[in-house]
Write an enzyme that holds these catalytic residues in place. Sequence first.
Site, PDB file in Angstrom:
ATOM      1  CG  PHE A 234      -1.603   1.393   1.390  1.00  0.00           C
ATOM      2  CD1 PHE A 234      -2.915   1.535   0.980  1.00  0.00           C
ATOM      3  CD2 PHE A 234      -0.956   2.518   1.902  1.00  0.00           C
ATOM      4  CE1 PHE A 234      -3.571   2.762   1.071  1.00  0.00           C
ATOM      5  CE2 PHE A 234      -1.590   3.750   1.997  1.00  0.00           C
ATOM      6  CZ  PHE A 234      -2.901   3.868   1.581  1.00  0.00           C
ATOM      7  CD  GLU A 235       5.038   2.807  -2.042  1.00  0.00           C
ATOM      8  OE1 GLU A 235       6.140   2.939  -1.528  1.00  0.00           O
ATOM      9  OE2 GLU A 235       4.882   2.666  -3.258  1.00  0.00           O
TER      10      GLU A 235
END
Length: 334
Positions: A234-235
């Site tokens: 996740f970014e």
Amino acid sequence: MNKEEEALALAAEDNQIPAFARGPRAKAAFVILVRNSDLQDMRKTLREVEDRFNRNFNYPYVFLNDEPFTEEFKTYTQSLTKAECKYGLIPKEHWSYPSWIDQTRAKEAREDMKRRKIIYGGSESYRNMCRYESGFFYRHPLMLEYDYYWRVEPGVHFHCDIDFDPFMYMQTHNKTYSFTVSLYEYVDTIPTLWKTTKDFMKKHPEHIAKDNSLGFISNDNGATYNLCHFWSNFEIASTKFLRSPAYSDYFDYLDQAGGFFYERWGDAPVHSIAAALFLPRDKIHFFNEIGYTHSPFTHCPVSEELQRKCHCNPKDNFDDHGYSCTKRWLSQNW
Ligand code: GDP
Ligand code: MN
């Protein structure tokens, strides 16, 4: 008005778009590196992204693959969303050995790491993947028009209504990099990453930010790496940061050193070390509101207010776990 704006204006008139989703929009997209064989996991994840967020916002998706996407993959992903889906092929030069890599040495390293049962230690494709996510996805032609990206992987879960625009949050609050889960890296995958990073810092002191987060990733003022990193599956982050001279010089330096192939450097420690060193700490943001699972770890917001918007069990929240670095991040005390 372009096509995208026209569709949004129509939907807004129809009251299909809730008030919170009608503001200004960022130049942003989801980016998903994925194989055709991941289609079924991909569909589940897309369904969740849509239900929890994107049905209201309609940000485009960029799917990237080292092989051409099948018609089946394209059909059954695009059919889950009104947003535009783009499908890109990764050029061979971005998914293969650079000329300076000694492939015999790389093979021996893989065999050795496989024998030692290091996770993905024997995999060549995993190394190409980590190098691609470290240094290339934001340079894909389909990505060039975007200022922010949100990385998604097939099989991840989103547990909470996201009734705000995280891209616009990044933009208006002047944030560059964000995360939901942080943890310690397996040291056997990066034995020389920190030494290489220290050499880089000596060579390029101009790239080190004032008020950086060195203290988050080192307990001894930079002598050693404490293995803390943001979990990059996740970014939400700035493509301009990854295209900046600081990050470009860093990636090139690491790539020359060869550790993507001679060891098994992950894109998570690479992005995280870069964010910690090249950015002032207030440009890094923890998205507490975004309940998220990539097996086996979950970030689940525990406050009553946020729990009302979520379906994750607060007991599954990893933040306070001994193996998480999030408490260290939030303390800002280093
Ligand atoms: P892990 O999260 O570290 O266990 O690694 P994953 O297997 O989830 O891979 C990380 C990301 O890269 C995911 O989005 C995968 O779909 C993608 N990925 C991994 N290997 C390949 C590959 O060989 N080809 C393509 N196209 N995508 C890959
Ligand atoms: Mn994964």
